[in-house]
Design a protein around this motif. Structure first.
Motif, PDB file in Angstrom:
ATOM      1  N   UNK A 132       0.832  -1.196   0.000  1.00  0.00           N
ATOM      2  CA  UNK A 132       0.000   0.000   0.000  1.00  0.00           C
ATOM      3  C   UNK A 132       0.876   1.258   0.000  1.00  0.00           C
ATOM      4  N   UNK A 133       2.006   1.219   0.664  1.00  0.00           N
ATOM      5  CA  UNK A 133       2.917   2.355   0.712  1.00  0.00           C
ATOM      6  C   UNK A 133       3.521   2.695  -0.643  1.00  0.00           C
ATOM      7  N   UNK A 134       3.516   1.745  -1.586  1.00  0.00           N
ATOM      8  CA  UNK A 134       4.083   1.979  -2.915  1.00  0.00           C
ATOM      9  C   UNK A 134       3.074   2.512  -3.913  1.00  0.00           C
ATOM     10  N   UNK A 135       1.768   2.207  -3.698  1.00  0.00           N
ATOM     11  CA  UNK A 135       0.761   2.660  -4.663  1.00  0.00           C
ATOM     12  C   UNK A 135      -0.437   3.334  -3.991  1.00  0.00           C
ATOM     13  N   UNK A 136      -0.350   3.641  -2.721  1.00  0.00           N
ATOM     14  CA  UNK A 136      -1.433   4.336  -2.038  1.00  0.00           C
ATOM     15  C   UNK A 136      -2.505   3.385  -1.546  1.00  0.00           C
ATOM     16  N   UNK A 137      -3.643   3.934  -1.191  1.00  0.00           N
ATOM     17  CA  UNK A 137      -4.749   3.156  -0.638  1.00  0.00           C
ATOM     18  C   UNK A 137      -5.418   2.270  -1.677  1.00  0.00           C
ATOM     19  N   UNK A 138      -5.307   2.635  -2.932  1.00  0.00           N
ATOM     20  CA  UNK A 138      -5.846   1.785  -3.969  1.00  0.00           C
ATOM     21  C   UNK A 138      -7.272   2.067  -4.370  1.00  0.00           C
ATOM     22  N   UNK A 192      -1.185  -4.647   2.206  1.00  0.00           N
ATOM     23  CA  UNK A 192      -0.924  -5.207   0.885  1.00  0.00           C
ATOM     24  C   UNK A 192      -2.163  -5.108   0.002  1.00  0.00           C
ATOM     25  N   UNK A 193      -1.930  -4.974  -1.292  1.00  0.00           N
ATOM     26  CA  UNK A 193      -2.987  -4.933  -2.295  1.00  0.00           C
ATOM     27  C   UNK A 193      -2.664  -6.004  -3.331  1.00  0.00           C
ATOM     28  N   UNK A 194      -3.667  -6.812  -3.680  1.00  0.00           N
ATOM     29  CA  UNK A 194      -3.481  -7.902  -4.629  1.00  0.00           C
ATOM     30  C   UNK A 194      -4.347  -7.668  -5.860  1.00  0.00           C
ATOM     31  N   UNK A 195      -3.739  -7.782  -7.041  1.00  0.00           N
ATOM     32  CA  UNK A 195      -4.470  -7.755  -8.303  1.00  0.00           C
ATOM     33  C   UNK A 195      -4.627  -9.206  -8.728  1.00  0.00           C
ATOM     34  N   UNK A 206      -3.220   7.320  -8.614  1.00  0.00           N
ATOM     35  CA  UNK A 206      -2.962   8.722  -8.336  1.00  0.00           C
ATOM     36  C   UNK A 206      -1.720   8.811  -7.473  1.00  0.00           C
ATOM     37  N   UNK A 207      -0.865   9.756  -7.782  1.00  0.00           N
ATOM     38  CA  UNK A 207       0.315   9.965  -6.947  1.00  0.00           C
ATOM     39  C   UNK A 207      -0.126  10.542  -5.631  1.00  0.00           C
ATOM     40  N   UNK A 208       0.593  10.175  -4.590  1.00  0.00           N
ATOM     41  CA  UNK A 208       0.274  10.668  -3.263  1.00  0.00           C
ATOM     42  C   UNK A 208       1.546  11.207  -2.625  1.00  0.00           C
TER      43      UNK A 208
END
Length: 77
Positions: free
Chosen positions: A25-31, A58-61, A74-76
């Motif tokens: 999540x820290x690499x791509x935001x909240x998602x 963590x975020x899983x695609x 979106x950049x954060x």
């Protein structure tokens, strides 16, 4: 928008038989505004409606098969 590329080799098969690629999540935001794109045979990106799961930080695609692609977000700050 910013993006993170991923490759077929980054996917891992889960217990349900789906393939998933993991991001922090820290690499791509909240998602909340994630867009998943797959690279096609012409080396062009096409948008997918992939399942996105969240667990802790963590975020899983998830998709039925591995593919080369990218996640747009979106950049954060």
């Amino acid at each position: 928008m910013a993006h993170k590329n991923f490759r077929k080799e980054d996917f891992v098969k889960d217990s349900s038989g789906q393939y998933q690629v993991e991001f922090r999540k820290g690499n791509i935001g909240e998602g909340s505004d994630l867009i998943v794109e797959r690279k096609n045979e012409k080396e062009e990106y096409e948008i997918l409606q992939a399942e996105i799961k969240r667990h802790d930080d963590r975020i899983f695609v998830c998709w039925s098969e591995p593919f080369d692609g990218r996640v747009l977000f979106d950049e954060f700050h």
